[in-house]
Design a protein around this motif. Sequence first.
Motif, PDB file in Angstrom:
ATOM      1  N   ILE A   1       1.343  12.571   1.671  1.00  0.00           N
ATOM      2  CA  ILE A   1       0.680  11.676   2.633  1.00  0.00           C
ATOM      3  C   ILE A   1      -0.206  12.406   3.642  1.00  0.00           C
ATOM      4  O   ILE A   1      -0.860  11.754   4.456  1.00  0.00           O
ATOM      5  CB  ILE A   1       1.721  10.830   3.396  1.00  0.00           C
TER       6      ILE A   1
ATOM      7  N   ASN B   1      -3.624  10.996   4.994  1.00  0.00           N
ATOM      8  CA  ASN B   1      -3.682   9.529   4.977  1.00  0.00           C
ATOM      9  C   ASN B   1      -3.833   8.993   6.391  1.00  0.00           C
ATOM     10  O   ASN B   1      -3.268   9.540   7.339  1.00  0.00           O
ATOM     11  CB  ASN B   1      -2.412   8.945   4.356  1.00  0.00           C
TER      12      ASN B   1
ATOM     13  N   GLY C   1       0.810  -1.209   0.000  1.00  0.00           N
ATOM     14  CA  GLY C   1       0.000   0.000   0.000  1.00  0.00           C
ATOM     15  C   GLY C   1       0.849   1.267   0.000  1.00  0.00           C
ATOM     16  O   GLY C   1       2.017   1.269  -0.389  1.00  0.00           O
ATOM     17  N   TRP C   2       0.259   2.366   0.473  1.00  0.00           N
ATOM     18  CA  TRP C   2       0.950   3.658   0.403  1.00  0.00           C
ATOM     19  C   TRP C   2       2.153   3.727   1.325  1.00  0.00           C
ATOM     20  O   TRP C   2       3.092   4.500   1.062  1.00  0.00           O
ATOM     21  CB  TRP C   2      -0.014   4.807   0.681  1.00  0.00           C
TER      22      TRP C   2
ATOM     23  N   LYS D   1       4.392   1.431   1.657  1.00  0.00           N
ATOM     24  CA  LYS D   1       5.515   0.947   0.855  1.00  0.00           C
ATOM     25  C   LYS D   1       5.829   1.918  -0.283  1.00  0.00           C
ATOM     26  O   LYS D   1       6.995   2.236  -0.532  1.00  0.00           O
ATOM     27  CB  LYS D   1       5.198  -0.426   0.269  1.00  0.00           C
ATOM     28  N   GLU D   2       4.785   2.394  -0.971  1.00  0.00           N
ATOM     29  CA  GLU D   2       4.973   3.258  -2.136  1.00  0.00           C
ATOM     30  C   GLU D   2       5.711   4.548  -1.773  1.00  0.00           C
ATOM     31  O   GLU D   2       6.441   5.111  -2.590  1.00  0.00           O
ATOM     32  CB  GLU D   2       3.611   3.594  -2.746  1.00  0.00           C
ATOM     33  N   MET D   3       5.518   5.017  -0.534  1.00  0.00           N
ATOM     34  CA  MET D   3       6.155   6.241  -0.070  1.00  0.00           C
ATOM     35  C   MET D   3       7.674   6.156  -0.211  1.00  0.00           C
ATOM     36  O   MET D   3       8.325   7.084  -0.687  1.00  0.00           O
ATOM     37  CB  MET D   3       5.765   6.459   1.398  1.00  0.00           C
TER      38      MET D   3
ATOM     39  N   LYS E   1       5.262  11.123  -3.281  1.00  0.00           N
ATOM     40  CA  LYS E   1       3.979  10.864  -2.634  1.00  0.00           C
ATOM     41  C   LYS E   1       3.645  11.955  -1.610  1.00  0.00           C
ATOM     42  O   LYS E   1       4.507  12.384  -0.837  1.00  0.00           O
ATOM     43  CB  LYS E   1       4.000   9.512  -1.934  1.00  0.00           C
TER      44      LYS E   1
ATOM     45  N   SER F   1       9.697   9.402  -3.862  1.00  0.00           N
ATOM     46  CA  SER F   1       8.536   8.896  -4.595  1.00  0.00           C
ATOM     47  C   SER F   1       7.585   9.980  -5.081  1.00  0.00           C
ATOM     48  O   SER F   1       6.749   9.732  -5.951  1.00  0.00           O
ATOM     49  CB  SER F   1       7.752   7.932  -3.699  1.00  0.00           C
TER      50      SER F   1
END
Length: 326
Positions: A256, A259, A175-176, A178-180, A254, A252
């Motif tokens: 957040i 979140n 999810g986010w 990990k993506e971060m 991203k 990334s």
Amino acid sequence: MLQKITKYSKLWLNFNDCYMERNCTLPYMYLWLDWIMCLIFLGTTAQDYFIYRFYEKKWHIRKRFVTEIKAVHIIKKYNNGGSRGREIVEDKSKFNKVFKEYIHRNSISSDKTSEEEFIDFVKTHGEAIIKPVDGCNGDNIFIVKYQEGENHLHKVYQLFNKHKYVIEEVLKQDGWLKEMNPGTLNTLRINVINKNNNYIIMNAVLRSGQGNSVTDNICGGGLAAWIDIETGKITSMFCDLKDNKVLMHPLSGKIIIGNKIPSWDIVRKVAVEAAKMISDVRYTSWDIAVIRDAKVAIVEGNTYGNFNIQQVITQQGVYQQYKDLY
């Protein structure tokens, strides 16, 4: 006399380094004299002075911050009698045994593992993270991969003759979280106080690594963002100890803010349960990861959790909050 000269020379050099890292427009000598006053009366290190922007703050605001000297006093007040808890937390091998139901990973200790067993462990898991058993601040932690070859693993094993390490399975996120930043395990720092067996979560922070680091520790150049402890939502931008604030993660891109941390209620429950297991230590800090399938894993505990990460993001001191719970 020579020792005193050396000590104060180091203090000055540290101030100089901190000053050079920041784009501060105030005169150098003015800041230096102001810092000396803070050092004498508030126990403020040069890093404290700059990361908390004391040069912008009035004296009564400065007094609200936990400086390095105040941190020593707070930890001594809360944890001076907690020898059992400190012994467990400060040895990662012992910690993994005591908290085995919470860590969600396999681990072995270098002093009880043959080279063949070590290589087999890495082969089974594909990779392993290796930590000094008594390490802190994310120092000297590294990852080995089986694909690097057994000759490389043989060289790594030779390190175990010089120091004791714990070798662990690498936890995986999705999810986010990990993506971060897929390159590090992005953890939550949860600070807990035991006040007469009433366990209080003081604050919580999300951490993420930068660059090529395999850890997310803010003292090692990582980033941190504030978590609302009631909702589990991120309420701030990323911040580091050099006073840099960024909306998007540098690796990334991203964003957040807003979140919500997955499994937040379980995260809080696990932090309190862990604190109860070493109740002789009244101030504890827990590094917790939400891993695949929204499982909650304790990465490690601390009995001397840093206060810088609790204050640098919001630029608000927490001294009175901790003092009120003595």
